[in-house]
Design an enzyme around this catalytic site. Structure first.
Site, PDB file in Angstrom:
ATOM      1  N   GLU A 332      -2.419  11.278  48.640  1.00  0.00           N
ATOM      2  CA  GLU A 332      -3.515  10.797  49.473  1.00  0.00           C
ATOM      3  C   GLU A 332      -4.536  10.173  48.547  1.00  0.00           C
ATOM      4  O   GLU A 332      -5.050  10.844  47.639  1.00  0.00           O
ATOM      5  CB  GLU A 332      -4.111  11.992  50.235  1.00  0.00           C
ATOM      6  CG  GLU A 332      -5.312  11.653  51.074  1.00  0.00           C
ATOM      7  CD  GLU A 332      -4.982  11.497  52.546  1.00  0.00           C
ATOM      8  OE1 GLU A 332      -4.153  12.281  53.037  1.00  0.00           O
ATOM      9  OE2 GLU A 332      -5.542  10.582  53.184  1.00  0.00           O
ATOM     10  N   PHE A 335      -8.638   5.936  49.937  1.00  0.00           N
ATOM     11  CA  PHE A 335      -8.709   4.922  50.985  1.00  0.00           C
ATOM     12  C   PHE A 335      -7.616   5.066  52.033  1.00  0.00           C
ATOM     13  O   PHE A 335      -7.548   4.320  52.974  1.00  0.00           O
ATOM     14  CB  PHE A 335      -8.644   3.540  50.340  1.00  0.00           C
ATOM     15  CG  PHE A 335      -9.507   3.459  49.122  1.00  0.00           C
ATOM     16  CD1 PHE A 335     -10.859   3.676  49.239  1.00  0.00           C
ATOM     17  CD2 PHE A 335      -8.970   3.215  47.865  1.00  0.00           C
ATOM     18  CE1 PHE A 335     -11.683   3.635  48.126  1.00  0.00           C
ATOM     19  CE2 PHE A 335      -9.781   3.178  46.761  1.00  0.00           C
ATOM     20  CZ  PHE A 335     -11.147   3.390  46.878  1.00  0.00           C
ATOM     21  N   ASP A 464     -13.903   3.475  34.674  1.00  0.00           N
ATOM     22  CA  ASP A 464     -13.446   4.771  35.181  1.00  0.00           C
ATOM     23  C   ASP A 464     -12.130   5.157  34.516  1.00  0.00           C
ATOM     24  O   ASP A 464     -11.201   5.609  35.183  1.00  0.00           O
ATOM     25  CB  ASP A 464     -13.309   4.699  36.706  1.00  0.00           C
ATOM     26  CG  ASP A 464     -13.127   6.079  37.321  1.00  0.00           C
ATOM     27  OD1 ASP A 464     -13.421   7.085  36.641  1.00  0.00           O
ATOM     28  OD2 ASP A 464     -12.680   6.154  38.481  1.00  0.00           O
TER      29      ASP A 464
HETATM   30  P1  ADP Z   1      -6.830   6.005  45.275  1.00  0.00           P
HETATM   31  O1  ADP Z   1      -7.069   5.273  44.007  1.00  0.00           O
HETATM   32  O2  ADP Z   1      -6.949   5.163  46.485  1.00  0.00           O
HETATM   33  O3  ADP Z   1      -7.642   7.273  45.352  1.00  0.00           O
HETATM   34  P2  ADP Z   1      -4.505   6.924  44.091  1.00  0.00           P
HETATM   35  O4  ADP Z   1      -4.155   5.798  43.227  1.00  0.00           O
HETATM   36  O5  ADP Z   1      -5.239   8.035  43.494  1.00  0.00           O
HETATM   37  O6  ADP Z   1      -5.311   6.425  45.306  1.00  0.00           O
HETATM   38  O7  ADP Z   1      -3.202   7.543  44.716  1.00  0.00           O
HETATM   39  C1  ADP Z   1      -3.113   8.884  45.142  1.00  0.00           C
HETATM   40  C2  ADP Z   1      -1.881   9.509  44.540  1.00  0.00           C
HETATM   41  O8  ADP Z   1      -0.735   8.749  44.872  1.00  0.00           O
HETATM   42  C3  ADP Z   1      -1.914   9.561  43.026  1.00  0.00           C
HETATM   43  O9  ADP Z   1      -2.515  10.737  42.563  1.00  0.00           O
HETATM   44  C4  ADP Z   1      -0.446   9.497  42.636  1.00  0.00           C
HETATM   45  O10 ADP Z   1       0.106  10.788  42.613  1.00  0.00           O
HETATM   46  C5  ADP Z   1       0.172   8.697  43.787  1.00  0.00           C
HETATM   47  N1  ADP Z   1       0.389   7.306  43.372  1.00  0.00           N
HETATM   48  C6  ADP Z   1      -0.498   6.295  43.404  1.00  0.00           C
HETATM   49  N2  ADP Z   1       0.042   5.161  42.929  1.00  0.00           N
HETATM   50  C7  ADP Z   1       1.314   5.448  42.597  1.00  0.00           C
HETATM   51  C8  ADP Z   1       2.397   4.703  42.027  1.00  0.00           C
HETATM   52  N3  ADP Z   1       2.265   3.418  41.746  1.00  0.00           N
HETATM   53  N4  ADP Z   1       3.551   5.343  41.799  1.00  0.00           N
HETATM   54  C9  ADP Z   1       3.690   6.642  42.081  1.00  0.00           C
HETATM   55  N5  ADP Z   1       2.715   7.408  42.605  1.00  0.00           N
HETATM   56  C10 ADP Z   1       1.534   6.821  42.872  1.00  0.00           C
END
Ligand code: ADP
EC number: 2.7.10.1
Length: 610
Positions: A332, A335, A464
């Site tokens: 999650e 967004f 960040d």
């Molecule tokens: P946001 O930046 O919108 O908060 P995230 O990038 O943190 O969303 O995504 C949430 C979770 O989804 C991450 O902690 C990760 O475990 C998983 N995730 C995000 N992008 C990828 C990806 N490209 N490949 C595998 N897992 C992903």
């Protein structure tokens, strides 16, 4: 010698306490054979005195009367000496003169190993020492403390220092020494000017300006602040016009998508600390970055726009919804949900590919715009250690971004899952690959550094950088994977300011915390913290402290402790990233090459806790 005896000397009374200005009388009784010659040693006595000589049977009595006793004679060893043919003899009493405490000097702070306000104080009985800072009581602690120097050979005068360990401009001000004993008290002021207050160049009143400066000085700095503000307003107007022109140019790019990123979801209340940080507004207002020429502009990472303009191919790619088949949820994000999916027609070489899909829930106009900006930015950033962005999916709801799939998810979870506490972390479901070794940690760090070299070459300031924002793929490939500013699952890593703004304060250098200054150098600081995260297997920096305590520590110049598994060479790198002066920090190219060298030649390390 026959019929001879050494002189016997006795002073009566043997101890006398008297207040300054009072009088004292001592008798020195001297006997011996043959009769000795005797005298008081008074050449170093400050008090007015008179002698009297009496002879009683076989004893010589020398009377010494001190009139208007001077405090300068406190602790003076009053000596009566005698001598005959058999040899010398003497007796001694120490004067105990009580007087009100007084400060002999208190000088402005000077830099020694720590900063020191040197002082000398004298009083009997022993005085207590207390300090005020800008008129308010100063509590001593490990970092601000009084120390007396023993054996200064200066009578009862006590020399010492008020020490300050790595003070910042926040400690600038008037330091008042207050000394007391039962007979009186005294106080003196000294100025501490440890660093110039950058508040002079920024926000009037945001940081308390020390009150020790003279009126003239205050007026001058206000004038210069007014000047700086006028220049800043001028620049802002120019920058807004520039931004408008840029947006028009970008809109000409055919495949302009309609996505936006919702940067902050929950509204919070502003507390005192938040107030003092209120001018740090990530996301909501574009922050200030510095370009090559050192000129401030109010465009967020302006080079990102340049990239779009220079290379027309770099426009955001649209991916058809029918080409995407969702498989399951990966996590999650702030967004919306992140899914694993299969995507067709992405590349000519393969039929279907695994991808990660980030969806945007509850899109409104402003979040769509943010989403669009992030998509454009991601399109421009292409490097083997930046997560690959394929494009957006805009035909229907929810709006989505398509990324390469990184099998092991985010680096922070990965580190925890491969650290000593992996077993007790219930959330960790991935099969244990065993604990990470130092060469593997160096390999991870080297890859992030490589991504950062690329970002720095574009003058892109990440703002960040943290392990939670890196992703881990097959074969320990690590990429910088997130350019958003907030995360629900890592919300404790951020400090909410002014309700909407989330700040990763634990990764931020003093100048970013205090003056919203984000530069390539502030990214270097964060990189040092990332190194620390890697070598602690994903611990939260300053995990033992609250947000406000962490801010205090960082701004006061305290460093994160060397992790147990951290080789000396890596610790030196961390320290090179945490130089207080941004210009003195290491540059990312050097960090990268030093890490590569360490990967090739892994250092021996000693577990510093044994
Ligand atoms: P946001 O930046 O919108 O908060 P995230 O990038 O943190 O969303 O995504 C949430 C979770 O989804 C991450 O902690 C990760 O475990 C998983 N995730 C995000 N992008 C990828 C990806 N490209 N490949 C595998 N897992 C992903």
């Amino acid at each position: 010698m026959d019929n001879c005896s050494l002189p016997e000397v006795t002073i009566l009374p043997s101890a006398t306490k008297v207040k300054e200005g009072g009088s004292l009388m001592f008798e020195c009784h001297v006997s011996g054979t043959p009769p000795p010659v005797a005298s008081w040693r008074t050449e170093r006595l400050h008090s007015r005195h008179v002698f009297e000589r009496r002879v009683m049977v076989s004893t010589l009595v020398l009377v010494l009367q001190l009139l208007e006793v001077s405090s300068k004679d406190n602790l003076h060893n009053l000596t009566c000496e005698a001598e005959n043919q058999a040899g010398p003899g003497e007796d001694m009493v120490q004067l105990d003169i009580e007087f009100p405490v007084r400060i002999l000097f208190l000088r402005k702070a000077e830099r020694q190993h720590h900063w020191c306000f040197p002082f000398a104080v004298d009083g009997n009985p022993e005085p207590t020492i207390q300090w005020l800072y800008n008129g308010k009581e100063l509590t001593e602690n490990r970092y601000t403390y009084t120390q007396l120097f023993p054996d200064t050979d200066d009578g009862s005068v006590k020399h010492g220092c008020l020490f300050l360990n790595k003070p910042t401009h926040l400690n600038n001000g008037v330091y008042t020494m207050v000394v007391r004993n039962v007979l009186g008290h005294d106080q003196a002021n000294a100025t501490g000017l440890f660093m110039n207050s950058p508040a002079d160049n920024f926000d009037d009143g945001a940081i308390p300006v020390p009150t020790n400066t003279s009126n003239k000085h205050v007026t001058e700095s206000k004038e210069s602040r007014l000047f700086v503000i006028s220049v800043a307003v001028g620049l802002a107007v120019f920058a807004c016009a520039f931004l408008l022109v840029m947006l028009v140019v970008i809109n000409r790019c055919g495949q302009h998508s309609k996505f936006g990123i919702h940067r902050s979801s929950v509204l919070g209340t502003e507390d005192d600390l938040a107030l003092s940080l209120r001018f740090m507004n990530f996301g909501t207002n574009p922050p200030c970055t510095e370009d090559d020429s050192g000129l401030s502009s109010f465009v967020e990472n302006p080079q990102y726009f340049c990239g779009i303009i220079k290379d027309k191919d770099m426009c955001v790619q649209n991916i058809k919804r029918q080409d995407i088949v969702l498989k399951w949820e990966l996590g999650e994000g702030a967004f919306g949900k992140v899914y694993l999916a299969e995507c067709a027609n992405l590349s000519p070489d393969s039929d279907k590919m695994l991808v990660a899909i980030k969806t945007l829930k509850d899109a409104n106009e402003s979040t769509r715009q943010d989403f669009q900006r992030e998509a454009e930015l991601l399109t421009v950033l292409q490097h083997q250690h930046i997560v690959r962005f394929y494009g957006v999916c805009t035909d229907g709801e929810p709006l989505a971004m398509v990324f390469e799939y990184m099998r092991h998810g985010d680096l922070n979870r990965f580190l925890r899952a491969h650290g000593p506490d992996a077993r007790i972390l219930e959330e960790v479901k991935m099969p244990p690959l065993g604990q990470l070794t130092v060469p593997q940690m160096l390999h991870i760090a080297g890859q992030i550094a490589s991504g950062m070299v690329y970002l720095a070459s574009l003058h892109f300031v990440h703002r960040d950088l943290a392990t939670r924002n890196c992703l881990v793929g097959e074969g320990l490939v690590v990429k910088i994977g997130d350019f958003g500013m907030s995360r629900d699952i890592y919300s404790t890593d951020y400090y909410r300011v002014g309700g909407r703004t989330m700040l990763p304060i634990r990764w931020m250098p003093p100048e970013s915390i205090m003056y919203r200054k984000f530069t390539t150098e502030s990214d270097i600081w964060s990189f040092g913290v990332v190194l620390w995260e890697i070598f602690t297997y994903g611990k939260q920096p300053w995990y033992q402290l609250s947000n406000s305590e962490a801010i205090e520590c960082i701004t006061q110049g305290r460093e994160l402790e060397r992790p147990r598994t951290c080789p000396k060479e890596v610790h030196l790198l961390m320290q090179g990233c945490w130089q207080r002066e941004p210009q003195q920090r290491l540059v990312i190219k050097d960090i990268h090459s030093r890490l590569l060298a360490l990967v090739k030649n892994p250092p021996l390390y000693l577990d510093i806790l044994g």
